[in-house]
Enzyme design. Structure first.
Site, PDB file in Angstrom:
ATOM      1  N   CYS A 192      -1.397   0.741  15.420  1.00 51.15           N
ATOM      2  CA  CYS A 192      -3.190   1.471  14.467  1.00 51.15           C
ATOM      3  C   CYS A 192      -3.891   0.258  14.059  1.00 51.15           C
ATOM      4  O   CYS A 192      -2.874  -0.649  14.312  1.00 51.15           O
ATOM      5  CB  CYS A 192      -2.251   1.524  12.695  1.00 51.15           C
ATOM      6  SG  CYS A 192      -3.066   1.942  11.227  1.00 51.15           S
ATOM      7  N   CYS A 204      -3.597   6.652  12.437  1.00 53.75           N
ATOM      8  CA  CYS A 204      -2.484   6.226  13.279  1.00 53.75           C
ATOM      9  C   CYS A 204      -1.898   7.505  13.343  1.00 53.75           C
ATOM     10  O   CYS A 204      -0.497   7.607  14.099  1.00 53.75           O
ATOM     11  CB  CYS A 204      -1.981   5.049  14.158  1.00 53.75           C
ATOM     12  SG  CYS A 204      -0.439   4.773  12.377  1.00 53.75           S
ATOM     13  N   CYS A 214       3.399   2.710   9.674  1.00 54.89           N
ATOM     14  CA  CYS A 214       2.536   2.594  10.607  1.00 54.89           C
ATOM     15  C   CYS A 214       3.134   2.639  11.465  1.00 54.89           C
ATOM     16  O   CYS A 214       3.459   2.019  12.157  1.00 54.89           O
ATOM     17  CB  CYS A 214       1.095   1.677  10.296  1.00 54.89           C
ATOM     18  SG  CYS A 214      -0.040   1.365   9.541  1.00 54.89           S
ATOM     19  N   CYS A 249       0.383   7.101   7.249  1.00 58.02           N
ATOM     20  CA  CYS A 249      -0.549   6.087   7.465  1.00 58.02           C
ATOM     21  C   CYS A 249      -1.505   7.722   8.070  1.00 58.02           C
ATOM     22  O   CYS A 249      -1.652   8.466   9.159  1.00 58.02           O
ATOM     23  CB  CYS A 249      -0.732   5.439   8.342  1.00 58.02           C
ATOM     24  SG  CYS A 249      -3.000   4.475   8.733  1.00 58.02           S
ATOM     25  N   ARG A 255      -6.579  -2.262   8.878  1.00 64.93           N
ATOM     26  CA  ARG A 255      -6.275  -4.047   8.239  1.00 64.93           C
ATOM     27  C   ARG A 255      -4.866  -4.436   8.919  1.00 64.93           C
ATOM     28  O   ARG A 255      -3.907  -4.319   8.461  1.00 64.93           O
ATOM     29  CB  ARG A 255      -7.029  -4.469   7.363  1.00 64.93           C
ATOM     30  CG  ARG A 255      -7.026  -6.243   6.912  1.00 64.93           C
ATOM     31  CD  ARG A 255      -7.664  -5.720   5.434  1.00 64.93           C
ATOM     32  NE  ARG A 255      -8.614  -5.116   5.194  1.00 64.93           N
ATOM     33  CZ  ARG A 255     -10.107  -6.260   5.731  1.00 64.93           C
ATOM     34  NH1 ARG A 255     -10.112  -7.649   5.893  1.00 64.93           N
ATOM     35  NH2 ARG A 255     -11.249  -5.530   5.121  1.00 64.93           N
ATOM     36  N   THR A 267       0.904  -0.725   0.011  1.00 63.49           N
ATOM     37  CA  THR A 267       0.331  -0.199  -0.149  1.00 63.49           C
ATOM     38  C   THR A 267       1.113   1.217  -0.022  1.00 63.49           C
ATOM     39  O   THR A 267       0.370   2.428   0.175  1.00 63.49           O
ATOM     40  CB  THR A 267      -1.019   0.401   1.116  1.00 63.49           C
ATOM     41  OG1 THR A 267       0.247   0.013   2.581  1.00 63.49           O
ATOM     42  CG2 THR A 267      -1.752  -1.244   1.253  1.00 63.49           C
ATOM     43  N   ARG A 302       4.661   6.725   2.793  1.00 58.97           N
ATOM     44  CA  ARG A 302       3.538   7.812   3.171  1.00 58.97           C
ATOM     45  C   ARG A 302       2.719   7.158   4.199  1.00 58.97           C
ATOM     46  O   ARG A 302       2.938   6.424   4.878  1.00 58.97           O
ATOM     47  CB  ARG A 302       2.333   8.576   2.196  1.00 58.97           C
ATOM     48  CG  ARG A 302       1.816   7.500   1.898  1.00 58.97           C
ATOM     49  CD  ARG A 302       0.494   8.122   1.262  1.00 58.97           C
ATOM     50  NE  ARG A 302      -0.637   6.832   0.874  1.00 58.97           N
ATOM     51  CZ  ARG A 302      -0.196   6.151  -0.105  1.00 58.97           C
ATOM     52  NH1 ARG A 302       0.644   5.359  -0.603  1.00 58.97           N
ATOM     53  NH2 ARG A 302      -1.440   5.496  -0.166  1.00 58.97           N
TER      54      ARG A 302
END
Length: 369
Positions: free
Chosen positions: A43, A73, A39, A70, A46, A35, A68
């Protein structure tokens, strides 16, 4: 550091991610290569596949790798406290506004302008902080006002509907099933006329009794005897029509029991069953949040309160958990003390501990597969 030590550290960090361990949030962040996001260990997003995860000692290292932060969180710490404060102040504004002007629609665009956020950003941030969308929060406030009018006995149903700010009678009846669990008149009359059928059965966690209406489970509890559990059911719904039902007489009912046993025996990763219970707006907010918590994770009462935008409401969260009459389907066993101690479960601390161990084992088994 040797290769063996590195592998051991990565295994320890992955275990922290699986457990949503917030105590490790200052130690590292993890990136999800599929993705492009990094995080904090705690967090609530999923759980990613292990092969897509990479660990970093700092946010700078993750960013340098092209990942990048999240938006749930906020691992880069971009005014996280300020954002939460903005959302909490907006909640207080919404509560005060509906108290003085219950008919106010409180449009998303107007709320976003007040919070100085874009509508899309507000929608996303509000849900991350509070657990529901701005519209759902307004609906909950309006429904709570409506129910107070009914419970006070000073208004008839029609007057209470318009006093709460609903524009039509049909609108509140459309929301009654999901927000009250009963129609307005049923609620006013203490559940009179509601049909509840039940069945007791043995589970891996002991004897349980399930009660259900035609819209979902309204009772799921553990006990020592069927007589004791039936008495609890009657105390919960004193004016309902209650009758025993053999599980085999209803395919739907039998399916619910099969799902429960599958979950309790570790054959199903989580439990998703229809629930039909009475609730205040705050209880509903807490219970819906708990239903979104991933299996195998825990949070403290304070953490749940903060996630709902009510940082001082830890005791109210505890009361909402204690008021839950549908064990497992509303997983209040995932809420623990701030110390991490497993306690405060109406169906026994040992049963709560076993449920959490079972869920963690199931999660670990899925990630190893």
């Amino acid at each position: 550091m040797s290769a063996r030590e590195m592998r051991s550290e990565e295994e320890e960090r992955w275990a922290a991610v699986v457990a949503r361990d917030r105590s490790r949030e200052s130690a590292f962040v993890y990136g999800v290569l599929s993705t492009g996001v990094y995080c904090r260990p705690g967090c609530s997003s999923r759980l990613p596949k292990r092969e897509n995860v990479r660990f970093y000692d700092s946010t700078a290292a993750a960013a340098a790798d092209g990942l990048r932060a999240c938006k749930r969180c906020l691992p880069d710490g971009r005014d996280a406290r300020a954002v939460e404060g903005t959302i909490r102040r907006l909640c207080r504004y919404m509560e005060a506004r509906l108290q003085s002007h219950p008919e106010d629609a409180l449009q998303l665009a107007d709320l976003a302008a007040r919070a100085q956020l874009s509508p899309a950003h507000l929608q996303r941030t509000f849900r991350a902080v509070v657990g529901v969308s701005p519209k759902q929060y307004v609906d909950g406030l309006r429904m709570e006002r409506f129910k107070r009018s009914l419970q006070g006995g000073e208004s008839n149903v029609t007057d209470a509907i318009f006093d709460a700010g609903y524009g039509s009678i049909s609108r509140v009846y459309e929301r009654a099933e999901t927000q009250m669990g009963m129609t307005p008149m049923e609620f006013r009359e203490g559940g009179a006329g509601v049909a509840v059928t039940y069945a007791a059965f043995e589970t891996a966690m002991g004897l349980a009794l399930v009660g259900a209406t035609d819209r979902g489970l309204c009772f799921l509890q553990f006990g020592e005897s069927e007589a004791e559990l039936v008495e609890r059911l009657r105390e919960q719904y004193p004016r309902a029509v209650i009758a025993a039902m053999e599980p085999r007489s209803s395919a739907g009912f039998a399916g619910w029991i099969a799902a429960l046993n599958g979950y309790l025996e570790g054959r199903a990763p989580d439990l998703r069953l229809p629930v039909h219970v009475r609730a205040t707006a705050f209880q509903r907010m807490v219970w819906e949040y708990l239903q979104r918590m991933p299996a195998g994770t825990t949070q403290s009462y304070r953490e749940v309160a903060e996630a709902l935008g009510r940082p001082t409401a830890a005791r109210a969260v505890a009361r909402a958990c204690a008021s839950n009459v549908v064990a497992l389907a509303i997983p209040c066993h995932r809420v623990v003390r701030g110390t991490g101690e497993v306690s405060g479960y109406r169906w026994g601390v040992e049963r709560k501990r076993r449920l959490l161990e079972m869920e963690r084992g199931n999660v670990a088994g899925r990630t190893d597969a």
